[in-house]
Design a protein around this motif. Structure first.
Motif, PDB file in Angstrom:
ATOM      1  N   ILE A 284       0.839  -1.204   0.000  1.00  0.00           N
ATOM      2  CA  ILE A 284       0.000   0.000   0.000  1.00  0.00           C
ATOM      3  C   ILE A 284       0.868   1.245   0.000  1.00  0.00           C
ATOM      4  CG2 ILE A 284      -1.605   1.345   1.402  1.00  0.00           C
ATOM      5  CD1 ILE A 284      -2.947  -1.194   2.188  1.00  0.00           C
ATOM      6  N   ARG A 285       1.943   1.205   0.779  1.00  0.00           N
ATOM      7  CA  ARG A 285       2.822   2.378   0.843  1.00  0.00           C
ATOM      8  C   ARG A 285       3.357   2.699  -0.547  1.00  0.00           C
ATOM      9  NH1 ARG A 285       7.064   0.919   4.292  1.00  0.00           N
ATOM     10  NH2 ARG A 285       5.463   0.431   5.806  1.00  0.00           N
ATOM     11  N   ASN A 286       3.761   1.662  -1.278  1.00  0.00           N
ATOM     12  CA  ASN A 286       4.298   1.894  -2.618  1.00  0.00           C
ATOM     13  C   ASN A 286       3.242   2.480  -3.550  1.00  0.00           C
ATOM     14  OD1 ASN A 286       6.703   0.932  -1.762  1.00  0.00           O
ATOM     15  ND2 ASN A 286       6.372  -1.149  -2.544  1.00  0.00           N
ATOM     16  N   ILE A 287       2.041   1.876  -3.494  1.00  0.00           N
ATOM     17  CA  ILE A 287       0.977   2.393  -4.365  1.00  0.00           C
ATOM     18  C   ILE A 287       0.648   3.837  -3.992  1.00  0.00           C
ATOM     19  CG2 ILE A 287      -1.432   2.107  -5.065  1.00  0.00           C
ATOM     20  CD1 ILE A 287      -1.142  -0.880  -4.531  1.00  0.00           C
ATOM     21  N   ALA A 288       0.541   4.101  -2.676  1.00  0.00           N
ATOM     22  CA  ALA A 288       0.187   5.452  -2.227  1.00  0.00           C
ATOM     23  C   ALA A 288       1.257   6.451  -2.648  1.00  0.00           C
ATOM     24  CB  ALA A 288       0.008   5.471  -0.715  1.00  0.00           C
ATOM     25  N   ALA A 289       2.535   6.057  -2.541  1.00  0.00           N
ATOM     26  CA  ALA A 289       3.613   6.961  -2.937  1.00  0.00           C
ATOM     27  C   ALA A 289       3.502   7.293  -4.415  1.00  0.00           C
ATOM     28  CB  ALA A 289       4.954   6.315  -2.632  1.00  0.00           C
ATOM     29  N   ARG A 290       3.218   6.257  -5.227  1.00  0.00           N
ATOM     30  CA  ARG A 290       3.117   6.481  -6.676  1.00  0.00           C
ATOM     31  C   ARG A 290       1.961   7.424  -6.984  1.00  0.00           C
ATOM     32  NH1 ARG A 290       2.242   1.306  -8.480  1.00  0.00           N
ATOM     33  NH2 ARG A 290       0.079   1.742  -9.010  1.00  0.00           N
ATOM     34  N   VAL A 291       0.791   7.105  -6.391  1.00  0.00           N
ATOM     35  CA  VAL A 291      -0.393   7.919  -6.690  1.00  0.00           C
ATOM     36  C   VAL A 291      -0.187   9.361  -6.229  1.00  0.00           C
ATOM     37  CG1 VAL A 291      -2.845   8.209  -6.202  1.00  0.00           C
ATOM     38  CG2 VAL A 291      -1.909   5.932  -6.544  1.00  0.00           C
ATOM     39  N   SER A 292       0.407   9.520  -5.045  1.00  0.00           N
ATOM     40  CA  SER A 292       0.522  10.889  -4.534  1.00  0.00           C
ATOM     41  C   SER A 292       1.504  11.703  -5.368  1.00  0.00           C
ATOM     42  CB  SER A 292       0.912  10.885  -3.058  1.00  0.00           C
ATOM     43  OG  SER A 292       2.225  10.432  -2.911  1.00  0.00           O
ATOM     44  N   ARG A 293       2.541  11.062  -5.891  1.00  0.00           N
ATOM     45  CA  ARG A 293       3.456  11.793  -6.764  1.00  0.00           C
ATOM     46  C   ARG A 293       2.758  12.197  -8.056  1.00  0.00           C
ATOM     47  NH1 ARG A 293       8.970  11.850  -5.393  1.00  0.00           N
ATOM     48  NH2 ARG A 293       9.363  10.409  -3.681  1.00  0.00           N
ATOM     49  N   GLU A 294       1.998  11.248  -8.603  1.00  0.00           N
ATOM     50  CA  GLU A 294       1.289  11.546  -9.858  1.00  0.00           C
ATOM     51  C   GLU A 294       0.323  12.708  -9.686  1.00  0.00           C
ATOM     52  OE1 GLU A 294       1.248   6.934 -11.449  1.00  0.00           O
ATOM     53  OE2 GLU A 294      -0.637   7.903 -10.859  1.00  0.00           O
ATOM     54  N   ARG A 295      -0.324  12.746  -8.528  1.00  0.00           N
ATOM     55  CA  ARG A 295      -1.334  13.780  -8.318  1.00  0.00           C
ATOM     56  C   ARG A 295      -0.744  15.077  -7.814  1.00  0.00           C
ATOM     57  NH1 ARG A 295      -6.345  12.440  -7.995  1.00  0.00           N
ATOM     58  NH2 ARG A 295      -6.805  14.122  -6.550  1.00  0.00           N
ATOM     59  N   GLY A 296       0.559  15.102  -7.526  1.00  0.00           N
ATOM     60  CA  GLY A 296       1.156  16.311  -6.956  1.00  0.00           C
ATOM     61  C   GLY A 296       0.797  16.466  -5.487  1.00  0.00           C
ATOM     62  N   PHE A 297       0.197  15.431  -4.932  1.00  0.00           N
ATOM     63  CA  PHE A 297      -0.213  15.503  -3.530  1.00  0.00           C
ATOM     64  C   PHE A 297       0.998  15.399  -2.610  1.00  0.00           C
ATOM     65  CE2 PHE A 297      -1.909  13.386   0.320  1.00  0.00           C
ATOM     66  CZ  PHE A 297      -2.772  14.385   0.699  1.00  0.00           C
ATOM     67  N   TYR A 298       2.041  14.801  -3.166  1.00  0.00           N
ATOM     68  CA  TYR A 298       3.282  14.587  -2.428  1.00  0.00           C
ATOM     69  C   TYR A 298       3.823  15.901  -1.850  1.00  0.00           C
ATOM     70  CZ  TYR A 298       8.267  13.427  -2.142  1.00  0.00           C
ATOM     71  OH  TYR A 298       9.546  13.252  -1.741  1.00  0.00           O
ATOM     72  N   HIS A 299       3.796  16.948  -2.674  1.00  0.00           N
ATOM     73  CA  HIS A 299       4.324  18.231  -2.209  1.00  0.00           C
ATOM     74  C   HIS A 299       3.456  18.839  -1.115  1.00  0.00           C
ATOM     75  CE1 HIS A 299       6.842  18.297  -5.936  1.00  0.00           C
ATOM     76  NE2 HIS A 299       7.687  18.525  -4.958  1.00  0.00           N
ATOM     77  N   GLN A 300       2.155  18.585  -1.235  1.00  0.00           N
ATOM     78  CA  GLN A 300       1.271  19.090  -0.192  1.00  0.00           C
ATOM     79  C   GLN A 300       1.560  18.401   1.134  1.00  0.00           C
ATOM     80  OE1 GLN A 300      -2.212  18.646  -2.727  1.00  0.00           O
ATOM     81  NE2 GLN A 300      -3.048  20.375  -1.591  1.00  0.00           N
ATOM     82  N   LEU A 301       1.817  17.105   1.044  1.00  0.00           N
ATOM     83  CA  LEU A 301       2.160  16.350   2.252  1.00  0.00           C
ATOM     84  C   LEU A 301       3.436  16.907   2.878  1.00  0.00           C
ATOM     85  CD1 LEU A 301       1.674  12.522   1.767  1.00  0.00           C
ATOM     86  CD2 LEU A 301       0.594  14.034   3.400  1.00  0.00           C
ATOM     87  N   LEU A 302       4.433  17.152   2.011  1.00  0.00           N
ATOM     88  CA  LEU A 302       5.689  17.705   2.516  1.00  0.00           C
ATOM     89  C   LEU A 302       5.429  19.036   3.206  1.00  0.00           C
ATOM     90  CD1 LEU A 302       8.411  17.096  -0.179  1.00  0.00           C
ATOM     91  CD2 LEU A 302       8.334  16.221   2.145  1.00  0.00           C
ATOM     92  N   ARG A 303       4.548  19.824   2.597  1.00  0.00           N
ATOM     93  CA  ARG A 303       4.261  21.136   3.179  1.00  0.00           C
ATOM     94  C   ARG A 303       3.676  20.955   4.585  1.00  0.00           C
ATOM     95  NH1 ARG A 303       1.009  23.848  -0.950  1.00  0.00           N
ATOM     96  NH2 ARG A 303       2.819  23.357  -2.227  1.00  0.00           N
ATOM     97  N   VAL A 304       2.782  19.975   4.726  1.00  0.00           N
ATOM     98  CA  VAL A 304       2.213  19.715   6.057  1.00  0.00           C
ATOM     99  C   VAL A 304       3.322  19.270   7.010  1.00  0.00           C
ATOM    100  CG1 VAL A 304       0.642  18.256   7.375  1.00  0.00           C
ATOM    101  CG2 VAL A 304      -0.039  19.108   5.144  1.00  0.00           C
ATOM    102  N   GLY A 305       4.185  18.380   6.522  1.00  0.00           N
ATOM    103  CA  GLY A 305       5.273  17.872   7.370  1.00  0.00           C
ATOM    104  C   GLY A 305       6.217  18.978   7.797  1.00  0.00           C
ATOM    105  N   LEU A 306       6.398  19.967   6.929  1.00  0.00           N
ATOM    106  CA  LEU A 306       7.321  21.059   7.256  1.00  0.00           C
ATOM    107  C   LEU A 306       6.755  21.959   8.344  1.00  0.00           C
ATOM    108  CD1 LEU A 306       8.663  22.003   3.748  1.00  0.00           C
ATOM    109  CD2 LEU A 306       9.980  21.134   5.668  1.00  0.00           C
ATOM    110  N   GLU A 307       5.454  21.858   8.570  1.00  0.00           N
ATOM    111  CA  GLU A 307       4.857  22.655   9.653  1.00  0.00           C
ATOM    112  C   GLU A 307       5.016  21.964  11.002  1.00  0.00           C
ATOM    113  OE1 GLU A 307       3.852  25.660   9.424  1.00  0.00           O
ATOM    114  OE2 GLU A 307       4.239  25.667   7.271  1.00  0.00           O
ATOM    115  N   PHE A 308       5.628  20.789  11.003  1.00  0.00           N
ATOM    116  CA  PHE A 308       5.811  20.039  12.249  1.00  0.00           C
ATOM    117  C   PHE A 308       6.544  20.900  13.279  1.00  0.00           C
ATOM    118  CE2 PHE A 308       8.377  17.053  14.821  1.00  0.00           C
ATOM    119  CZ  PHE A 308       7.344  16.283  15.327  1.00  0.00           C
TER     120      PHE A 308
END
Lengths: 151, 907
Positions: free
Chosen positions: B774-798
């Motif tokens: 699941i992690r692999n599939i989720a990583a692929r999908v999130s990169r394709e959707r550009g969601f990956y950067h949004q996640l990073l942005r959330v993580g950077l607010e840690f």
């Protein structure tokens, strides 16, 4: 398959035949139920081993990976155990186990296993005897192979 | 800073002090008039002086303005009023004088307060500014908490004193002199008595107070040390627990508190002794007044009105006098405090303020080389760690430095980074001594990183971008009230000699990022992502994001994207035929991988569903359960589970690892359930008490069939649970319903983490590879959707916690390195930035960082002090230090051939 059925099945295995019902139930409960599709690997040669698998349904083949290719060692059916050596000693997996059919298995964790052995002394004897029998079996096979080479 | 606090105050507030003095002097006129008026009222209308005949009138408000040199300049004849009218008019006059006096008091006090607060702000800032300018050697000897206590608490009384510094003696002195004069005018002898008593007070009391001041000084120092000690304990709490020294620290702090108590108690004793004496002296005077004044009155040489006026005036005398004495005490007190604080902050070798001058644009400076010339560095103990080293580093070089014996390489790197000042010799950036260059050059052209990580409390992103905040780059835009507020801020800052830089402006300089392709803000983002990637911190940041919860209201876009990502992930899993990996939450279906409780509530709860949760603690929960007809079934199921658990776990020691298999059970619970079962025997479950019933129901709620495989959950019960979901929820009272957030495939759940929101289902337990798949599939999908950067942005607010303590040591070291990599510099000095990390990781990071920095077109020099010398193969030039001296310096290939220390160490 329910816990009590697993316990019945474990009881049939030479390793656990002597263990009382309660302990077996504990072992079964503490173990994980896992399933594999055909082609999925239970473990790979060279990985660190931390658990053995009791096959509840389906067939698993164990394969030896050599530089020249794969050699099938044997097929393991219901009621057999694969990867059990690592329950007793440290080290890497000496072969690869791959599901041939849909496989249901009980994954017995090394820590749980040693804890059970620790708690029931006569089981240690039983395990040692079973291992010794397997060793003799393996030695026989080896002798046969050597004998063939001389011929 | 001036030696004398009064002088400091005078120098910085002269015009205001003069103005308030003038106001005080003017306020003396109505004050004096109000002293005289009671006598007029008593002697005139009340006792009838001047109103001997019924129709007699007296002029009212007649006055003459007399100036000392000019004589009479204006005369007013006044109104003619009768006795009653005069009484009313005079009383009215008295009232207006009271009002005027109080208005003056109000104005003067407000003005003084503001003056004091401004001076306090000035002095606090000045001290803080000095902290920033402390030489490095000094910093090592000071306690942060002590400095904080000085800046925050110890200077506090200065503010209160400032307003009174000159006004108080003037005003009170004026009042005292006025009252004294008045008494003297009324009766010379009574005045003389009062004067003698006053003299006694003025001489004796301050002498007694000297001891108080000394005690005050001791109190200040012990309190400061206490602050330092508490700060130390908080910082070193880990060490204290590790070595079981907490009671030693308790003893230490208790002892300090005892000292403070003793000092304070002494202070109280003295204070009240002085007070007693002061009050006694003050009240001795009226005794003489009554005796002597009464004698004169009886003799007829003093009229009763005069005597009353004298006593009245004297009533006003002790309080100004006492306050005057108090003022003197306060003056000595703050003077002592001031000297204490000043001594701490006064050095000869403070960094020159010009070095810190703000520069919004990096000045052009041709620093083509960094050189150490005959550099000698001594450590705190006076031992020479670097002994006359000279080295020249040209632009574009990559240099590995390493020590054989000693720490010369580290010391040199520290000197390059201006962390230590050389004992002799100097470091030159270009043609100038690096310590004489402004920090806007030395602190930007050179980036220094060591293992000594320090972070400021805030988000990861704030800390990563910290190295780019040199000066406000874009001013903040203000409108309306905000603009007025900003103007006020600037004015007030200037009045207190504070800088008026706007902290709300954008300080992150996007022109000095390591990647600078577009010259706009995308450079920051790109540099940041690249730096995180090079130090292998990206995965950690994704994990922070996935385990964080978001407030849906303030992040509507992100929340919508999370739900979209959820659908995309589920679609991808379905379309690749891997639906077995995850069991999604569906309103009409029992989720077999979830607990019975989760299936019943069909929602996420804020607290986990355990004994302590408000939901399970409430009666309403069980009432609702009974109403939907599940209570009995849950009790019976629970009893079966309890039976199995007791059978499996009874007799195991409490620390047995098997208890990890059932997080909701402890050894004590097993004993409890065993007792319940024994008590129940063969009777039906109705015989259980309410409490026992609930304990049993809790077991059912935690049950997951595929996980525990007891075979207790039948299809009809499952169907019943699914069918009861809505009614059960409706049966709960509103405050409990608020604790549950329903699973809705199209809605974001605020109580759940991002990961739970994205998954929206349970990972299949049986499939051993499911989580990674699941992690692999989720990583692929999130990169394709550009969601990956949004996640990073959330993580950077840690939020990394105070000093970055919420990060692991490894994460802190990586973050520290990344913080420097974001900056564009000509020289990068890495002083063992990753000590103790595994070799493979070190090698990967060093190699990636080198490749990354070499891509910069400004051709930076990279100096790396290595703890693992085998990594020197990645560098062109190698410098070996031995006992604080450079013993080998040359190309890597050359040194490897020569038979020296380097060859011996690498081999």
């Amino acid at each position: 398959m329910l816990l009590c059925e697993e316990v019945q099945l474990l009881k049939k295995l030479p390793y656990f035949a002597d263990l009382d019902g309660c302990k077996l139930k504990l072992l079964a409960f503490a173990s994980e139920r896992v399933s594999y599709e055909p082609g999925q690997k239970l473990f790979k040669q060279g990985d660190g081993g931390d658990s053995a698998y009791v096959i509840l349904s389906g067939t698993v083949e164990t394969v030896l990976e050599t530089p020249t290719g794969q050699t099938k060692i044997r097929e393991n059916g219901v009621n057999s155990v694969v990867g059990e050596i690592c329950l007793l000693c440290e080290g890497e997996r000496t072969n690869t186990a791959k599901a041939l059919t849909h496989v249901e298995a009980l994954k017995i964790n090394k820590d749980c296993f040693s804890r059970i052995i620790h708690d029931s002394p006569n089981m240690t004897m039983r395990v040692t005897r079973t291992l010794a029998e397997r060793l003799r079996h393996t030695a026989d096979e080896l002798d046969t192979v050597k004998a063939h080479q001389f011929v | 800073m001036e030696k004398n606090l009064l002088r400091y105050i005078w120098n910085h507030t002269r015009p205001q002090q003069i103005w308030v003095l003038i106001v005080v002097l003017v306020s003396m006129i109505p004050y004096f008039l109000s002293l005289d008026l009671p006598k007029q009222i008593i002697n005139g209308p009340i006792q009838g002086a001047g109103f001997e005949t019924p129709n007699a009138t007296q002029p009212f408000m007649e006055f003459e303005i007399n100036l000392p040199l000019l004589g009479s300049i204006y005369t007013f004849e006044g109104f003619q009023l009768g006795r009653m009218q005069t009484l009313v008019a005079l009383s009215g006059g008295f009232l207006s004088l009271v009002i005027i006096n109080n208005f003056f008091k109000y104005y003067i006090n407000t003005y003084k307060g503001r003056l004091g607060e401004r001076l306090l702000r000035r002095i606090r800032f000045e001290l803080f500014d000095r902290v920033l300018r402390f030489p490095p050697r000094r910093i090592k000897n000071i306690h942060g908490a002590e400095i904080a206590s000085m800046i925050k608490d110890e200077v506090e009384p200065f503010g209160g004193f400032t307003g009174d510094a000159f006004v108080q003696p003037a005003m009170l002195g004026g009042q005292a002199v006025a009252a004294m004069l008045f008494i003297l005018l009324q009766s010379f002898w009574l005045g003389l008595v009062a004067a003698v008593m006053v003299l006694v007070q003025v001489i004796v009391i301050p002498r007694m107070r000297r001891r108080l001041i000394e005690l005050g000084r001791q109190r200040q120092i012990t309190a400061r040390h206490l602050a330092g000690k508490v700060g130390e304990v908080v910082e070193g709490i880990g060490t204290i627990h590790a070595y079981d020294t907490s009671n030693y620290e308790r003893a230490d702090v208790a002892n300090r508190l005892g000292q403070i108590f003793k000092i304070r108690y002494d202070i109280y004793q003295w204070k009240f002794l002085v007070k007693f004496l002061n009050n006694f002296l003050a009240q001795l005077t009226p005794f003489f007044f009554y005796l002597i004044g009464g004698y004169f009155a009886l003799r007829g040489s003093l009229d009763v009105g005069q005597l009353v006026a004298v006593i009245n005036a004297y009533k006003d005398l002790p309080s100004p006098l006492k306050e005057l004495i108090d003022w003197d005490q306060a003056r000595q007190d703050v003077q002592v405090k001031y000297e204490q604080v000043r001594d701490y902050f006064e050095f000869d070798d403070l960094i020159d303020p010009a070095t810190h001058a703000i520069a919004s644009v990096g000045q052009p400076y041709s620093g083509e080389q960094l050189a150490a010339i005959n550099l000698v560095i001594e450590d705190e103990g006076g031992v020479r760690v670097l002994n006359g080293a000279s080295i020249r580093l040209a632009r574009g070089e990559s240099v590995a430095m390493a020590d054989n014996i000693g720490r010369g390489a580290e010391a040199l790197a520290e000197a390059f980074g201006r962390q230590v000042w050389p004992t002799s010799g100097k470091i030159c950036l270009g043609d100038h001594d690096i310590l004489e260059l402004p920090e806007s050059i030395a602190g930007r052209r050179v980036s220094y990183v060591s293992a000594d990580t320090y972070f400021f409390h805030g988000s990861l992103k704030d800390n990563l971008l910290y190295g780019l905040k040199h000066a406000p780059v874009e001013p903040a835009q203000y409108e309306g009230d905000a603009a007025n507020q900003r103007r006020w801020e600037i004015r007030e800052a200037q009045m207190a000699s504070n800088p008026d830089f706007d902290v709300r402006a954008s300080w992150v300089d996007h022109r000095t990022t390591s990647i600078s392709d577009n010259g706009d803000k995308s450079d920051i983002k790109n540099s940041l992502l690249a730096a995180l990637d090079k130090v292998q911190l990206t995965d950690d940041i994704l994990q922070f994001a996935l385990h964080s919860t978001l407030d849906a209201q303030s992040n509507p876009q992100l929340v919508a994207d999370v739900v979209a990502m959820r659908h995309a992930l589920h679609n991808e899993i379905r379309s690749t035929g891997r639906s077995g990996l995850i069991v999604p939450f569906e309103p009409q279906v029992y989720n077999k991988e979830a607990t019975v409780g989760e299936n019943l509530l069909f929602g996420k709860t804020l607290q986990p569903l355990d004994k302590t949760s408000a939901l399970l603690d409430s009666d309403h929960f069980y009432t609702a359960l009974a109403k939907v007809g599940l209570l009995r079934a849950f009790v019976d199921t629970g009893l079966t589970i309890a039976g199995n658990m007791v059978e499996i776990f009874s007799g195991l020691p409490p620390d047995h690892p098997f208890f990890n298999q059932v997080p909701f059970l402890t050894a004590d619970d097993i004993v409890y359930y065993q007792q319940i079962l024994q008590k129940l025997g063969t009777r039906r479950s109705h015989a259980l008490s309410a409490e026992e019933e609930r304990a049993v129901v809790r077991l059912t709620l935690e049950y997951i069939e595929p996980r525990y495989r007891l075979g207790v959950l039948h299809d009809d019960l499952r169907e019943k649970i699914v069918g009861a979901r809505e009614i059960f929820f409706a049966e709960l009272p509103a405050h409990l319903r608020g604790l549950i957030e329903h699973y809705d495939p199209d809605a974001y759940m605020s109580y759940a983490t991002l990961q739970e929101n994205i998954l929206f289902g349970k990972i299949a337990n049986r499939n051993a590879d499911a989580p990674s798949e699941i992690r692999n599939i989720a990583a692929r999908v999130s990169r394709e959707r550009g969601f990956y950067h949004q996640l990073l942005r959330v993580g950077l607010e840690f939020d990394i916690g105070a000093g970055g303590r919420r990060l692991t040591l490894v994460q802190r070291q990586k973050l520290n390195l990344a913080r420097a990599l974001i900056r564009r510099s000509d020289f990068y000095i890495f002083n063992k930035p990753l000590p103790g990390q595994e070799r493979r990781l070190q090698e990967e990071i060093v190699s990636d960082v080198l490749t990354y920095l070499r891509q910069q077109e400004n051709n930076p020099t990279i100096v790396w002090v290595l703890s693992n010398i085998s990594l020197s193969k990645l560098f062109e030039r190698v410098v070996m230090f031995d006992n604080g001296e450079i013993v080998e310096d040359g190309l890597y290939e050359t040194l490897r051939e020569e038979s020296g220390i380097f060859k011996a160490l690498v081999a």
